[in-house]
Structures are given as structure tokens and as C-alpha cells.
Scaffold this motif. Structure first.
Motif, PDB file in Angstrom:
ATOM      1  N   LYS A 138      45.699  -3.609  53.259  1.00 12.95           N
ATOM      2  CA  LYS A 138      44.318  -3.187  53.486  1.00 12.95           C
ATOM      3  C   LYS A 138      43.334  -4.354  53.457  1.00 12.95           C
ATOM      4  O   LYS A 138      42.349  -4.342  54.179  1.00 12.95           O
ATOM      5  N   ASN A 139      43.611  -5.391  52.673  1.00 18.06           N
ATOM      6  CA  ASN A 139      42.661  -6.510  52.613  1.00 18.06           C
ATOM      7  C   ASN A 139      42.609  -7.280  53.929  1.00 18.06           C
ATOM      8  O   ASN A 139      41.735  -8.104  54.125  1.00 18.06           O
ATOM      9  N   ALA A 140      43.544  -6.996  54.853  1.00 19.02           N
ATOM     10  CA  ALA A 140      43.521  -7.634  56.178  1.00 19.02           C
ATOM     11  C   ALA A 140      42.564  -6.925  57.126  1.00 19.02           C
ATOM     12  O   ALA A 140      42.129  -7.514  58.112  1.00 19.02           O
ATOM     13  N   PHE A 141      42.213  -5.643  56.839  1.00 18.53           N
ATOM     14  CA  PHE A 141      41.397  -4.921  57.808  1.00 18.53           C
ATOM     15  C   PHE A 141      40.167  -4.222  57.244  1.00 18.53           C
ATOM     16  O   PHE A 141      39.285  -3.838  58.006  1.00 18.53           O
ATOM     17  N   ILE A 142      40.042  -4.068  55.928  1.00 17.44           N
ATOM     18  CA  ILE A 142      38.850  -3.377  55.430  1.00 17.44           C
ATOM     19  C   ILE A 142      37.623  -4.276  55.563  1.00 17.44           C
ATOM     20  O   ILE A 142      37.719  -5.486  55.663  1.00 17.44           O
ATOM     21  N   GLY A 143      36.488  -3.641  55.635  1.00 19.41           N
ATOM     22  CA  GLY A 143      35.242  -4.402  55.732  1.00 19.41           C
ATOM     23  C   GLY A 143      34.928  -4.859  57.141  1.00 19.41           C
ATOM     24  O   GLY A 143      34.107  -5.741  57.334  1.00 19.41           O
ATOM     25  N   GLY A 144      35.599  -4.288  58.154  1.00 20.43           N
ATOM     26  CA  GLY A 144      35.284  -4.644  59.547  1.00 20.43           C
ATOM     27  C   GLY A 144      35.872  -5.957  59.994  1.00 20.43           C
ATOM     28  O   GLY A 144      35.333  -6.617  60.858  1.00 20.43           O
ATOM     29  N   ARG A 145      36.978  -6.370  59.442  1.00 18.55           N
ATOM     30  CA  ARG A 145      37.625  -7.621  59.844  1.00 18.55           C
ATOM     31  C   ARG A 145      38.247  -7.488  61.212  1.00 18.55           C
ATOM     32  O   ARG A 145      38.749  -6.536  61.607  1.00 18.55           O
ATOM     33  N   HIS A 198      57.109   8.347  69.084  1.00 11.99           N
ATOM     34  CA  HIS A 198      58.093   8.682  68.049  1.00 11.99           C
ATOM     35  C   HIS A 198      57.901   7.845  66.786  1.00 11.99           C
ATOM     36  O   HIS A 198      58.604   8.040  65.806  1.00 11.99           O
ATOM     37  N   CYS A 199      56.973   6.907  66.819  1.00 15.24           N
ATOM     38  CA  CYS A 199      56.654   6.107  65.634  1.00 15.24           C
ATOM     39  C   CYS A 199      55.742   6.919  64.717  1.00 15.24           C
ATOM     40  O   CYS A 199      55.005   7.788  65.172  1.00 15.24           O
ATOM     41  N   THR A 200      55.796   6.614  63.425  1.00 14.44           N
ATOM     42  CA  THR A 200      54.913   7.282  62.479  1.00 14.44           C
ATOM     43  C   THR A 200      54.042   6.243  61.782  1.00 14.44           C
ATOM     44  O   THR A 200      54.397   5.063  61.705  1.00 14.44           O
ATOM     45  N   THR A 201      52.910   6.690  61.304  1.00 10.99           N
ATOM     46  CA  THR A 201      51.975   5.831  60.590  1.00 10.99           C
ATOM     47  C   THR A 201      51.754   6.419  59.210  1.00 10.99           C
ATOM     48  O   THR A 201      51.478   7.604  59.079  1.00 10.99           O
ATOM     49  N   VAL A 202      51.900   5.568  58.188  1.00  8.29           N
ATOM     50  CA  VAL A 202      51.699   5.997  56.804  1.00  8.29           C
ATOM     51  C   VAL A 202      50.565   5.171  56.206  1.00  8.29           C
ATOM     52  O   VAL A 202      50.645   3.943  56.171  1.00  8.29           O
ATOM     53  N   TRP A 203      49.516   5.854  55.780  1.00  7.12           N
ATOM     54  CA  TRP A 203      48.384   5.203  55.121  1.00  7.12           C
ATOM     55  C   TRP A 203      48.545   5.417  53.622  1.00  7.12           C
ATOM     56  O   TRP A 203      48.802   6.532  53.177  1.00  7.12           O
ATOM     57  N   ASP A 204      48.409   4.347  52.848  1.00  8.72           N
ATOM     58  CA  ASP A 204      48.422   4.478  51.388  1.00  8.72           C
ATOM     59  C   ASP A 204      47.398   3.512  50.806  1.00  8.72           C
ATOM     60  O   ASP A 204      46.801   2.728  51.547  1.00  8.72           O
ATOM     61  N   PRO A 205      47.160   3.546  49.504  1.00  7.10           N
ATOM     62  CA  PRO A 205      46.111   2.695  48.920  1.00  7.10           C
ATOM     63  C   PRO A 205      46.304   1.196  49.162  1.00  7.10           C
ATOM     64  O   PRO A 205      45.346   0.437  49.113  1.00  7.10           O
ATOM     65  N   ASN A 232      33.775   0.927  55.553  1.00  7.53           N
ATOM     66  CA  ASN A 232      33.749   1.142  57.009  1.00  7.53           C
ATOM     67  C   ASN A 232      34.733   2.201  57.489  1.00  7.53           C
ATOM     68  O   ASN A 232      35.176   2.157  58.618  1.00  7.53           O
ATOM     69  N   ASP A 233      35.111   3.144  56.616  1.00  6.59           N
ATOM     70  CA  ASP A 233      36.029   4.209  57.019  1.00  6.59           C
ATOM     71  C   ASP A 233      35.392   5.070  58.106  1.00  6.59           C
ATOM     72  O   ASP A 233      34.171   5.123  58.194  1.00  6.59           O
ATOM     73  N   PRO A 234      36.135   5.794  58.898  1.00  7.30           N
ATOM     74  CA  PRO A 234      37.591   5.850  58.929  1.00  7.30           C
ATOM     75  C   PRO A 234      38.182   4.740  59.805  1.00  7.30           C
ATOM     76  O   PRO A 234      37.505   4.179  60.654  1.00  7.30           O
ATOM     77  N   TYR A 235      39.467   4.469  59.592  1.00  3.69           N
ATOM     78  CA  TYR A 235      40.190   3.469  60.370  1.00  3.69           C
ATOM     79  C   TYR A 235      41.200   4.156  61.275  1.00  3.69           C
ATOM     80  O   TYR A 235      41.675   5.244  60.977  1.00  3.69           O
ATOM     81  N   VAL A 236      41.524   3.498  62.359  1.00  2.00           N
ATOM     82  CA  VAL A 236      42.538   3.993  63.283  1.00  2.00           C
ATOM     83  C   VAL A 236      43.474   2.838  63.634  1.00  2.00           C
ATOM     84  O   VAL A 236      43.107   1.671  63.516  1.00  2.00           O
ATOM     85  N   HIS A 287      36.802   2.829  62.917  1.00  2.43           N
ATOM     86  CA  HIS A 287      36.354   3.770  63.934  1.00  2.43           C
ATOM     87  C   HIS A 287      34.847   3.687  64.153  1.00  2.43           C
ATOM     88  O   HIS A 287      34.357   4.005  65.223  1.00  2.43           O
ATOM     89  N   PHE A 288      34.100   3.237  63.153  1.00  5.02           N
ATOM     90  CA  PHE A 288      32.652   3.119  63.296  1.00  5.02           C
ATOM     91  C   PHE A 288      32.267   2.189  64.438  1.00  5.02           C
ATOM     92  O   PHE A 288      31.278   2.390  65.101  1.00  5.02           O
ATOM     93  N   HIS A 289      33.048   1.150  64.640  1.00  2.33           N
ATOM     94  CA  HIS A 289      32.700   0.175  65.658  1.00  2.33           C
ATOM     95  C   HIS A 289      33.027   0.673  67.063  1.00  2.33           C
ATOM     96  O   HIS A 289      32.365   0.305  68.010  1.00  2.33           O
ATOM     97  N   GLY A 290      34.077   1.482  67.191  1.00  2.00           N
ATOM     98  CA  GLY A 290      34.429   2.054  68.485  1.00  2.00           C
ATOM     99  C   GLY A 290      34.826   1.038  69.531  1.00  2.00           C
ATOM    100  O   GLY A 290      34.874   1.344  70.706  1.00  2.00           O
TER     101      GLY A 290
END
Length: 94
Positions: A87-94, A63-70, A6-10, A36-39
Motif C-alpha cells: 500500500k505504501n507504493a500507491f496510497i496518497g495519489g502516487r 480469470h485473475c483475482t484481486t485481494v485487497w488487505d491492510p 484518496n480512496d477508493p482505489y482500482v 479512483h478520485f483522479h479518474g
């Protein structure tokens, strides 16, 4: 980062503090990781989090930063505090 589901994520930060409680504004927030697909900001993984913004600076979030990693996503505050959402908390449209 492409998680292959379900990429991309925001990441959204929603200020849930009360306008009537000025000293605590910009601290009590909901962090949303949403596909992002769900909008739809209401559909996704939500975590309640208190930012460390003692001066209630309305621009603190910029001023906060976001770091995406595997493994997931990390939000890093200017104070050095970090919030990690696996990631297992949010992938798959959770």
C-alpha cells in the motif's frame, strides 16, 4: 478496503504486448493501482509485470483475482502466480 488516503482505489491491467508478436500477446502488461478520485489511468502507481499466460488466452485476465488487505493489493493468476503491491507504493495519489 479503506486505506484512508484518496480512496477508493482500482487496479488496471494494460496490455502492452505487441500485436505483431502474436506468441507473446497478453503477457507483457502494466499493472496500475490508481486512485479512483483522479479518474486518470496515467496517474498512479505502475508496475511492469509479465503474466504467465502460455496459451495467450485473450480472456486470461478475467480469470485473475484481486485481494485487497491492510498491507496492499495482490493479483492472483489462475496459474497460482501472485503479484503483491504494498500500500505504501500507491496510497496518497502516487
Amino acid at each position: 478496503m479503506n486505506f484512508g488516503s484518496n480512496d477508493p482505489y482500482v487496479v488496471f491491467v494494460v496490455d502492452r504486448s505487441s500485436w505483431w508478436n502474436e506468441p507473446n500477446r497478453f503477457r507483457h502488461c502494466g499493472i496500475g493501482v490508481v486512485s479512483h478520485f483522479h479518474g486518470d489511468l496515467l496517474y498512479g502507481h505502475w508496475t511492469e509485470y509479465e503474466f504467465h499466460n502460455p496459451s495467450s488466452d485473450p480472456n486470461y485476465f478475467t480469470h485473475c483475482t484481486t485481494v485487497w488487505d491492510p498491507e496492499g493489493v495482490t493479483i492472483i493468476e489462475p496459474s497460482g502466480h501472485k503479484l503483491f503491491i504494498p500500500k505504501n507504493a500507491f496510497i496518497g495519489g502516487r
